[in-house]
Design a protein around this motif. Sequence first.
Motif, PDB file in Angstrom:
ATOM      1  N   LEU A 149       0.846  -1.204   0.000  1.00 24.18           N
ATOM      2  CA  LEU A 149       0.000   0.000   0.000  1.00 24.18           C
ATOM      3  C   LEU A 149       0.880   1.252   0.000  1.00 24.18           C
ATOM      4  O   LEU A 149       1.729   1.432   0.876  1.00 24.18           O
ATOM      5  CB  LEU A 149      -0.905   0.012   1.232  1.00 24.18           C
ATOM      6  CG  LEU A 149      -1.966   1.110   1.289  1.00 24.18           C
ATOM      7  CD1 LEU A 149      -3.006   0.927   0.183  1.00 24.18           C
ATOM      8  CD2 LEU A 149      -2.655   1.123   2.653  1.00 24.18           C
ATOM      9  N   LYS A 150       0.682   2.122  -0.994  1.00 25.14           N
ATOM     10  CA  LYS A 150       1.416   3.383  -1.072  1.00 25.14           C
ATOM     11  C   LYS A 150       0.614   4.451  -0.340  1.00 25.14           C
ATOM     12  O   LYS A 150      -0.508   4.759  -0.730  1.00 25.14           O
ATOM     13  CB  LYS A 150       1.611   3.778  -2.537  1.00 25.14           C
ATOM     14  CG  LYS A 150       2.418   2.763  -3.339  1.00 25.14           C
ATOM     15  CD  LYS A 150       2.369   3.069  -4.821  1.00 25.14           C
ATOM     16  CE  LYS A 150       3.067   1.986  -5.637  1.00 25.14           C
ATOM     17  NZ  LYS A 150       2.921   2.195  -7.091  1.00 25.14           N
TER      18      LYS A 150
ATOM     19  N   ASN B 214      -0.183  11.474  -8.124  1.00 23.63           N
ATOM     20  CA  ASN B 214       1.178  11.026  -7.839  1.00 23.63           C
ATOM     21  C   ASN B 214       1.209   9.561  -7.395  1.00 23.63           C
ATOM     22  O   ASN B 214       1.964   8.757  -7.947  1.00 23.63           O
ATOM     23  CB  ASN B 214       1.802  11.921  -6.761  1.00 23.63           C
ATOM     24  CG  ASN B 214       3.245  11.571  -6.467  1.00 23.63           C
ATOM     25  OD1 ASN B 214       3.554  10.520  -5.932  1.00 23.63           O
ATOM     26  ND2 ASN B 214       4.146  12.479  -6.807  1.00 23.63           N
ATOM     27  N   VAL B 215       0.392   9.213  -6.414  1.00 26.99           N
ATOM     28  CA  VAL B 215       0.479   7.848  -5.874  1.00 26.99           C
ATOM     29  C   VAL B 215      -0.049   6.804  -6.857  1.00 26.99           C
ATOM     30  O   VAL B 215       0.255   5.617  -6.716  1.00 26.99           O
ATOM     31  CB  VAL B 215      -0.259   7.728  -4.519  1.00 26.99           C
ATOM     32  CG1 VAL B 215       0.419   8.575  -3.458  1.00 26.99           C
ATOM     33  CG2 VAL B 215      -1.743   8.075  -4.648  1.00 26.99           C
ATOM     34  N   LEU B 216      -0.815   7.245  -7.852  1.00 25.12           N
ATOM     35  CA  LEU B 216      -1.299   6.304  -8.867  1.00 25.12           C
ATOM     36  C   LEU B 216      -0.377   6.246 -10.079  1.00 25.12           C
ATOM     37  O   LEU B 216      -0.628   5.479 -11.007  1.00 25.12           O
ATOM     38  CB  LEU B 216      -2.705   6.697  -9.325  1.00 25.12           C
ATOM     39  CG  LEU B 216      -3.835   6.408  -8.337  1.00 25.12           C
ATOM     40  CD1 LEU B 216      -5.164   6.938  -8.875  1.00 25.12           C
ATOM     41  CD2 LEU B 216      -3.948   4.915  -8.015  1.00 25.12           C
ATOM     42  N   SER B 217       0.695   7.052 -10.053  1.00 25.97           N
ATOM     43  CA  SER B 217       1.625   7.012 -11.194  1.00 25.97           C
ATOM     44  C   SER B 217       3.059   6.835 -10.706  1.00 25.97           C
ATOM     45  O   SER B 217       3.498   5.725 -10.421  1.00 25.97           O
ATOM     46  CB  SER B 217       1.474   8.274 -12.051  1.00 25.97           C
ATOM     47  OG  SER B 217       1.664   9.448 -11.283  1.00 25.97           O
ATOM     48  N   SER B 218       3.789   7.924 -10.555  1.00 23.94           N
ATOM     49  CA  SER B 218       5.203   7.825 -10.162  1.00 23.94           C
ATOM     50  C   SER B 218       5.395   7.406  -8.711  1.00 23.94           C
ATOM     51  O   SER B 218       6.418   6.813  -8.361  1.00 23.94           O
ATOM     52  CB  SER B 218       5.883   9.177 -10.379  1.00 23.94           C
ATOM     53  OG  SER B 218       5.319  10.164  -9.521  1.00 23.94           O
ATOM     54  N   ALA B 219       4.422   7.734  -7.868  1.00 23.11           N
ATOM     55  CA  ALA B 219       4.454   7.390  -6.436  1.00 23.11           C
ATOM     56  C   ALA B 219       5.668   7.980  -5.717  1.00 23.11           C
ATOM     57  O   ALA B 219       6.141   7.427  -4.725  1.00 23.11           O
ATOM     58  CB  ALA B 219       4.393   5.878  -6.231  1.00 23.11           C
TER      59      ALA B 219
ATOM     60  N   LYS C  35       7.772  20.827  -4.606  1.00 26.85           N
ATOM     61  CA  LYS C  35       8.794  20.041  -5.297  1.00 26.85           C
ATOM     62  C   LYS C  35       8.287  18.670  -5.719  1.00 26.85           C
ATOM     63  O   LYS C  35       8.526  18.223  -6.852  1.00 26.85           O
ATOM     64  CB  LYS C  35      10.014  19.879  -4.376  1.00 26.85           C
ATOM     65  CG  LYS C  35      11.154  19.094  -4.992  1.00 26.85           C
ATOM     66  CD  LYS C  35      12.334  19.007  -4.038  1.00 26.85           C
ATOM     67  CE  LYS C  35      13.471  18.194  -4.645  1.00 26.85           C
ATOM     68  NZ  LYS C  35      14.637  18.101  -3.716  1.00 26.85           N
ATOM     69  N   ILE C  36       7.579  17.980  -4.836  1.00 30.44           N
ATOM     70  CA  ILE C  36       7.200  16.591  -5.109  1.00 30.44           C
ATOM     71  C   ILE C  36       5.810  16.469  -5.743  1.00 30.44           C
ATOM     72  O   ILE C  36       5.613  15.692  -6.680  1.00 30.44           O
ATOM     73  CB  ILE C  36       7.288  15.747  -3.823  1.00 30.44           C
ATOM     74  CG1 ILE C  36       8.733  15.726  -3.317  1.00 30.44           C
ATOM     75  CG2 ILE C  36       6.773  14.315  -4.057  1.00 30.44           C
ATOM     76  CD1 ILE C  36       8.939  14.972  -2.025  1.00 30.44           C
TER      77      ILE C  36
END
Length: 371
Positions: free
Chosen positions: A183-184, A243-248, A332-333
């Motif tokens: 889990l991310k 983000n969490v569904l791609s690069s995470a 940044k993120i």
Amino acid sequence: MLLKSKQYPERPRVLITGGAGFLGRDIIRQLHERHPLWYVCCLDLHAPNHAQSSLIDQTYEVDVRDRDAVFTALASCKPDLVIHSAALVPNGAARYSTKDSDWQRVKAVNYNGTVNVLEAALAASCKAFIYTSSIAAITDDLTQEYHYIDETLPTGRATLHYGRSKALAEAFVLDSSHATAGLKVCVLRPAPIIGPEDTQVISLIHDLIAKGETEFIIGDGDNLSDWLYISNAALAHCLAAENVLSSATAAGDVFFITNQQPVYFWDLLAAIWAELGHYPKRRTKIPVEVALVWAWLMELWGWVSGREVGIGRGSVRDAAAVRYVSCEKAEKILGYRPLIDGLGLRDGVRRTCDGYKKQLAARATTGLSNL
């Protein structure tokens, strides 16, 4: 518009807890605008309003404290991502309560409810989890000043029930065992949120007019604080979801989210009162020490009379507190920057007050219709 530069599941299933609430509604609206093909589920104690229903594929009327019901709902939805924004925010005197019964009530929703939702997400083979915490996870400590802090400052400082519950839930969400299970997770810490549908922040500030408490400033009046307009709060959640569904790259991390416009607390109050048509004739500064004695006497009177008092030592310290933070990490993120086109804090206050005026008018109309 669907963002094609990132790789997402073909049609990710996203479940938003608290989806019928102030923040949840705007998260769903912006998700729909950015990703109209995504499958969106809403889990809330109350059903969404009619206007919102068209944006939601599936609704679950569930209390996050009901573990069995939460597990059943998530097993049905089978989400790829859960955005857990459901929370209990104590209001008024309860915000500063030291009673264990009040702590248990807040903890039951904000911590136990989070445990229920995250463990149900794991059981449903969910891939990602975003937890809506709060800046209060750090700053609900009224003994310290917080000048432009960042996420390196550890939790464990909050003493008020709300901040304590959020910090406790953060620690659970970020436990390494969840990442090991696949889990991310990502934690967002928004500043106090204002907006046209706000039912808490503006009402408290408006009530000070009727109480005749707008002519006083506690402390020197130079205490800076952070705030957040609702559209920017929702934007941060959408960016975290993408983000969490791609690069995470945000997985396992915590982010402060504000309007990036620290303001003097008492100037903000004055701006809100002005939007509501009230202009204090004078502004008298009261030293914090004097205000604390006054608040203690008010608390004593409340204890003797059995009545709830509006001013206590907690609210005095809160009104003189310094709390503003850095959002550099979110920039940044996550790529977070507050929306422009008139959505700065000044315009946000105006829009918030316009919405509150409509709420007051609706209540007046309802009251007349019941006569």
